[in-house]
Design a protein around this motif. Structure first.
Motif, PDB file in Angstrom:
ATOM      1  N   GLU A  40      45.567  55.325  91.499  1.00  0.00           N
ATOM      2  CA  GLU A  40      45.165  55.610  90.189  1.00  0.00           C
ATOM      3  C   GLU A  40      43.495  55.825  90.550  1.00  0.00           C
ATOM      4  N   LEU A  41      42.913  54.755  91.202  1.00  0.00           N
ATOM      5  CA  LEU A  41      41.444  54.834  91.574  1.00  0.00           C
ATOM      6  C   LEU A  41      41.094  56.326  92.316  1.00  0.00           C
ATOM      7  N   GLU A  42      42.114  56.455  93.246  1.00  0.00           N
ATOM      8  CA  GLU A  42      41.860  57.556  94.080  1.00  0.00           C
ATOM      9  C   GLU A  42      41.656  58.982  93.247  1.00  0.00           C
ATOM     10  N   VAL A  43      42.486  58.942  92.398  1.00  0.00           N
ATOM     11  CA  VAL A  43      42.497  60.102  91.549  1.00  0.00           C
ATOM     12  C   VAL A  43      41.470  60.304  90.303  1.00  0.00           C
ATOM     13  N   LEU A  44      41.189  59.231  89.981  1.00  0.00           N
ATOM     14  CA  LEU A  44      39.787  58.977  89.114  1.00  0.00           C
ATOM     15  C   LEU A  44      38.640  59.458  90.103  1.00  0.00           C
ATOM     16  N   LEU A  45      38.502  58.956  91.305  1.00  0.00           N
ATOM     17  CA  LEU A  45      37.406  59.377  92.222  1.00  0.00           C
ATOM     18  C   LEU A  45      37.581  61.054  92.426  1.00  0.00           C
ATOM     19  N   ASP A  46      38.620  61.497  92.879  1.00  0.00           N
ATOM     20  CA  ASP A  46      38.665  62.936  93.152  1.00  0.00           C
ATOM     21  C   ASP A  46      38.114  63.609  91.826  1.00  0.00           C
ATOM     22  N   ASP A  47      38.471  63.226  90.634  1.00  0.00           N
ATOM     23  CA  ASP A  47      37.877  63.978  89.445  1.00  0.00           C
ATOM     24  C   ASP A  47      36.381  63.817  89.376  1.00  0.00           C
ATOM     25  N   LEU A  48      36.048  62.557  89.626  1.00  0.00           N
ATOM     26  CA  LEU A  48      34.476  62.265  89.460  1.00  0.00           C
ATOM     27  C   LEU A  48      33.903  63.188  90.384  1.00  0.00           C
ATOM     28  N   MET A  49      34.178  63.175  91.838  1.00  0.00           N
ATOM     29  CA  MET A  49      33.552  63.884  92.927  1.00  0.00           C
ATOM     30  C   MET A  49      33.163  65.566  92.621  1.00  0.00           C
ATOM     31  N   SER A  50      33.824  66.040  91.452  1.00  0.00           N
ATOM     32  CA  SER A  50      33.512  67.383  91.188  1.00  0.00           C
ATOM     33  C   SER A  50      32.064  67.293  90.680  1.00  0.00           C
ATOM     34  N   TYR A  51      31.657  66.237  90.132  1.00  0.00           N
ATOM     35  CA  TYR A  51      30.123  66.141  89.643  1.00  0.00           C
ATOM     36  C   TYR A  51      29.137  65.993  90.674  1.00  0.00           C
ATOM     37  N   GLY A  52      29.550  65.331  91.880  1.00  0.00           N
ATOM     38  CA  GLY A  52      28.643  65.011  92.702  1.00  0.00           C
ATOM     39  C   GLY A  52      29.454  63.781  93.596  1.00  0.00           C
ATOM     40  N   ARG A  53      28.712  63.233  94.745  1.00  0.00           N
ATOM     41  CA  ARG A  53      29.126  62.208  95.529  1.00  0.00           C
ATOM     42  C   ARG A  53      29.331  61.042  94.834  1.00  0.00           C
ATOM     43  N   THR A  54      30.200  60.278  95.231  1.00  0.00           N
ATOM     44  CA  THR A  54      30.512  58.749  94.861  1.00  0.00           C
ATOM     45  C   THR A  54      30.390  57.624  95.679  1.00  0.00           C
ATOM     46  N   GLU A  55      29.998  56.556  95.329  1.00  0.00           N
ATOM     47  CA  GLU A  55      30.070  55.278  96.205  1.00  0.00           C
ATOM     48  C   GLU A  55      30.915  54.242  95.443  1.00  0.00           C
ATOM     49  N   THR A  56      32.065  53.718  95.673  1.00  0.00           N
ATOM     50  CA  THR A  56      32.782  52.753  95.322  1.00  0.00           C
ATOM     51  C   THR A  56      32.448  51.337  95.809  1.00  0.00           C
ATOM     52  N   LEU A  57      32.389  50.390  94.677  1.00  0.00           N
ATOM     53  CA  LEU A  57      32.356  48.982  95.160  1.00  0.00           C
ATOM     54  C   LEU A  57      33.494  48.482  94.203  1.00  0.00           C
ATOM     55  N   LEU A  58      34.362  47.801  95.037  1.00  0.00           N
ATOM     56  CA  LEU A  58      35.527  47.120  94.387  1.00  0.00           C
ATOM     57  C   LEU A  58      35.139  45.719  94.003  1.00  0.00           C
ATOM     58  N   LEU A  59      35.546  45.180  92.788  1.00  0.00           N
ATOM     59  CA  LEU A  59      35.196  43.936  92.417  1.00  0.00           C
ATOM     60  C   LEU A  59      36.201  43.024  92.926  1.00  0.00           C
ATOM     61  N   MET A  60      35.824  41.929  93.812  1.00  0.00           N
ATOM     62  CA  MET A  60      36.467  41.013  94.326  1.00  0.00           C
ATOM     63  C   MET A  60      36.597  39.884  93.547  1.00  0.00           C
ATOM     64  N   SER A  61      35.595  39.375  92.896  1.00  0.00           N
ATOM     65  CA  SER A  61      35.247  38.115  91.852  1.00  0.00           C
ATOM     66  C   SER A  61      34.096  38.030  91.139  1.00  0.00           C
ATOM     67  N   SER A  62      33.945  37.418  90.146  1.00  0.00           N
ATOM     68  CA  SER A  62      32.630  37.410  89.378  1.00  0.00           C
ATOM     69  C   SER A  62      32.046  36.129  89.383  1.00  0.00           C
ATOM     70  N   ALA A  63      31.267  35.928  89.928  1.00  0.00           N
ATOM     71  CA  ALA A  63      30.334  34.483  89.938  1.00  0.00           C
ATOM     72  C   ALA A  63      29.651  34.154  88.561  1.00  0.00           C
ATOM     73  N   VAL A  64      29.211  35.262  87.722  1.00  0.00           N
ATOM     74  CA  VAL A  64      28.828  35.162  86.670  1.00  0.00           C
ATOM     75  C   VAL A  64      29.352  36.101  85.641  1.00  0.00           C
ATOM     76  N   PRO A  65      30.753  35.809  85.058  1.00  0.00           N
ATOM     77  CA  PRO A  65      31.129  36.811  84.389  1.00  0.00           C
ATOM     78  C   PRO A  65      30.727  36.867  82.808  1.00  0.00           C
ATOM     79  N   ASN A  66      30.119  38.037  82.172  1.00  0.00           N
ATOM     80  CA  ASN A  66      30.108  37.967  80.824  1.00  0.00           C
ATOM     81  C   ASN A  66      29.095  37.120  80.301  1.00  0.00           C
ATOM     82  N   ARG A  67      27.971  36.798  80.837  1.00  0.00           N
ATOM     83  CA  ARG A  67      27.143  35.463  80.347  1.00  0.00           C
ATOM     84  C   ARG A  67      26.691  35.775  79.070  1.00  0.00           C
ATOM     85  N   GLN A  68      26.488  34.762  78.079  1.00  0.00           N
ATOM     86  CA  GLN A  68      25.756  34.975  76.962  1.00  0.00           C
ATOM     87  C   GLN A  68      24.371  35.086  77.092  1.00  0.00           C
TER      88      GLN A  68
END
Length: 156
Positions: A118-146
């Motif tokens: 599904e990510l690949e399909v999304l990236l194909d769509d986005l690349m019609s606007y320009g180059r993309t670089e994808t960073l996959l989220l592995m974990s969050s050391a500081v998630p949604n801090r106040q």
């Protein structure tokens, strides 16, 4: 841009409480800050009117909904396409955030997908606007801090 809003200690406490627990009753917020529910209601209304308190939301565990892939996507496009790209990004259900940024990339997106195909399909769509670089989220050391509303202020 409007000037920053000056906050007294009580308003800082109210905002801190609402950031953490937005569903509390004004009676409970008042109990915690030493005000009546009516006084809290008045203060919250004023914070909303000043544009400081802009909304309330629930946090959802997206993994429990089947979104196992979270990613940040840098998009590198040119100024003539910015508006059309931003309009298109608003229509994509996988895009949770789209920000115009400085640096080499023009935009930064936060996306969720059910899987890599599904990510690949999304990236194909986005690349019609320009180059993309994808960073996959592995974990969050500081998630949604106040936001700490007492740093450098009268925290007492």
């Amino acid at each position: 841009m409007k000037p920053p809003v000056e906050l007294d200690t009580v308003n800082r406490k109210i905002l801190t409480i609402l950031q953490a627990e937005g569903r509390l009753t004004y009676a409970e917020v008042g109990r915690r800050v030493g005000l009546s529910p009516a006084a809290v209601t008045e203060r919250v209304a004023k914070l909303e009117d000043e544009g400081l308190l802009t909304g309330y939301r629930a946090e959802i565990n997206i993994q429990r909904l089947g979104y196992s892939v979270q990613a940040y996507i840098k998009v590198f496009n040119e100024p003539p396409t910015f508006k059309s790209f931003e309009s298109h990004a608003r229509t994509l259900r996988h895009v949770l955030e789209c920000h115009r940024v400085t640096g080499d990339a023009s935009h930064l997106l936060r996306v969720v997908c059910e899987g890599v195909p599904e990510l690949e399909v999304l990236l194909d769509d986005l690349m019609s606007y320009g180059r993309t670089e994808t960073l996959l989220l592995m974990s969050s050391a500081v998630p949604n801090r106040q936001l700490d509303l007492f740093t450098g202020s009268d925290a007492n």
